[in-house]
Design a protein around this motif. Sequence first.
Motif, PDB file in Angstrom:
ATOM      1  N   ALA A 116     126.016  77.065 128.858  1.00  0.00           N
ATOM      2  CA  ALA A 116     127.299  76.987 129.552  1.00  0.00           C
ATOM      3  C   ALA A 116     128.446  77.401 128.641  1.00  0.00           C
ATOM      4  CB  ALA A 116     127.524  75.568 130.076  1.00  0.00           C
ATOM      5  N   SER A 117     128.419  76.963 127.392  1.00  0.00           N
ATOM      6  CA  SER A 117     129.504  77.340 126.481  1.00  0.00           C
ATOM      7  C   SER A 117     129.445  78.831 126.156  1.00  0.00           C
ATOM      8  CB  SER A 117     129.450  76.507 125.207  1.00  0.00           C
ATOM      9  OG  SER A 117     128.261  76.756 124.504  1.00  0.00           O
ATOM     10  N   ALA A 118     128.251  79.425 126.120  1.00  0.00           N
ATOM     11  CA  ALA A 118     128.142  80.869 125.893  1.00  0.00           C
ATOM     12  C   ALA A 118     128.706  81.645 127.081  1.00  0.00           C
ATOM     13  CB  ALA A 118     126.682  81.255 125.663  1.00  0.00           C
ATOM     14  N   ILE A 119     128.486  81.146 128.287  1.00  0.00           N
ATOM     15  CA  ILE A 119     129.038  81.798 129.478  1.00  0.00           C
ATOM     16  C   ILE A 119     130.556  81.718 129.462  1.00  0.00           C
ATOM     17  CG2 ILE A 119     129.234  81.615 131.991  1.00  0.00           C
ATOM     18  CD1 ILE A 119     126.268  80.791 131.989  1.00  0.00           C
ATOM     19  N   ILE A 120     131.099  80.562 129.118  1.00  0.00           N
ATOM     20  CA  ILE A 120     132.554  80.397 129.052  1.00  0.00           C
ATOM     21  C   ILE A 120     133.146  81.315 127.982  1.00  0.00           C
ATOM     22  CG2 ILE A 120     134.385  78.775 128.407  1.00  0.00           C
ATOM     23  CD1 ILE A 120     132.739  76.597 129.773  1.00  0.00           C
ATOM     24  N   ARG A 121     132.456  81.409 126.836  1.00  0.00           N
ATOM     25  CA  ARG A 121     132.924  82.269 125.752  1.00  0.00           C
ATOM     26  C   ARG A 121     132.922  83.737 126.161  1.00  0.00           C
ATOM     27  NH1 ARG A 121     129.042  81.773 121.879  1.00  0.00           N
ATOM     28  NH2 ARG A 121     129.109  79.536 122.198  1.00  0.00           N
ATOM     29  N   SER A 122     131.927  84.136 126.961  1.00  0.00           N
ATOM     30  CA  SER A 122     131.854  85.537 127.372  1.00  0.00           C
ATOM     31  C   SER A 122     132.921  85.891 128.400  1.00  0.00           C
ATOM     32  CB  SER A 122     130.477  85.842 127.955  1.00  0.00           C
ATOM     33  OG  SER A 122     130.317  85.207 129.199  1.00  0.00           O
ATOM     34  N   GLU A 123     133.406  84.913 129.159  1.00  0.00           N
ATOM     35  CA  GLU A 123     134.450  85.168 130.153  1.00  0.00           C
ATOM     36  C   GLU A 123     135.838  85.242 129.541  1.00  0.00           C
ATOM     37  OE1 GLU A 123     133.927  81.957 132.838  1.00  0.00           O
ATOM     38  OE2 GLU A 123     132.219  82.896 133.842  1.00  0.00           O
ATOM     39  N   LYS A 124     135.976  84.761 128.333  1.00  0.00           N
ATOM     40  CA  LYS A 124     137.271  84.743 127.669  1.00  0.00           C
ATOM     41  C   LYS A 124     137.684  86.170 127.306  1.00  0.00           C
ATOM     42  CE  LYS A 124     139.339  81.976 124.011  1.00  0.00           C
ATOM     43  NZ  LYS A 124     139.024  81.100 122.889  1.00  0.00           N
ATOM     44  N   PRO A 125     138.890  86.585 127.661  1.00  0.00           N
ATOM     45  CA  PRO A 125     139.295  87.962 127.329  1.00  0.00           C
ATOM     46  C   PRO A 125     139.499  88.111 125.822  1.00  0.00           C
ATOM     47  CG  PRO A 125     141.123  86.763 128.304  1.00  0.00           C
ATOM     48  CD  PRO A 125     139.922  85.866 128.394  1.00  0.00           C
ATOM     49  N   ARG A 126     139.049  89.229 125.329  1.00  0.00           N
ATOM     50  CA  ARG A 126     139.196  89.486 123.899  1.00  0.00           C
ATOM     51  C   ARG A 126     140.570  90.063 123.610  1.00  0.00           C
ATOM     52  NH1 ARG A 126     133.760  91.793 121.182  1.00  0.00           N
ATOM     53  NH2 ARG A 126     132.409  90.100 121.813  1.00  0.00           N
ATOM     54  N   ALA A 127     141.136  89.655 122.507  1.00  0.00           N
ATOM     55  CA  ALA A 127     142.424  90.188 122.091  1.00  0.00           C
ATOM     56  C   ALA A 127     142.205  91.567 121.477  1.00  0.00           C
ATOM     57  CB  ALA A 127     143.068  89.264 121.071  1.00  0.00           C
ATOM     58  N   ALA A 128     143.048  92.502 121.830  1.00  0.00           N
ATOM     59  CA  ALA A 128     142.933  93.857 121.294  1.00  0.00           C
ATOM     60  C   ALA A 128     143.301  93.848 119.810  1.00  0.00           C
ATOM     61  CB  ALA A 128     143.837  94.798 122.058  1.00  0.00           C
ATOM     62  N   LYS A 129     142.531  94.582 119.052  1.00  0.00           N
ATOM     63  CA  LYS A 129     142.808  94.645 117.620  1.00  0.00           C
ATOM     64  C   LYS A 129     144.037  95.510 117.381  1.00  0.00           C
ATOM     65  CE  LYS A 129     138.134  93.985 115.982  1.00  0.00           C
ATOM     66  NZ  LYS A 129     137.048  94.541 115.157  1.00  0.00           N
TER      67      LYS A 129
END
Length: 138
Positions: A116-129
């Motif tokens: 569940a925590s991996a699914i939540i982490r994957s839904e989080k938008p990544r900040a552009a470098k």
Amino acid sequence: MSSSHLQWLITRNTSSFILKKRNVKQPFSREPLHLTNRHCYKYNTLIHKNVIAVEPAKDKNGFVVVQKSKTKVYKPKQSLVRFQIKSGPRHTLAKLRNIVKGGYRKDCRTAVLKKASAIIRSEKPRAAKKAKPVKKAE
């Protein structure tokens, strides 16, 4: 119904969900409600009566908890109960922890929370470098 150990001994080498690869000792499993995708007795969802799984939600908001009900054992499609949890990352994991504590197998609790925590982490938008400024050569 026979015991889960007897079912495991029968289906261990003949299951259609086994995925064997070269140079890999532990085979993988493609079972629908599997938590870790490792082919082993502990995580097998076909032989155990008390099964819980976590899947990503279709709308990319939270996750769907799937539980096998104990009443409709002989009707596989109707025996699955699905409900979505989507109320922020910490609150959803707390809800899932309470669901898992109340009558689920102790040996698989951490695997459910990890998935569940991996699914939540994957839904989080990544900040552009941010691009580093290029120094001009003088």
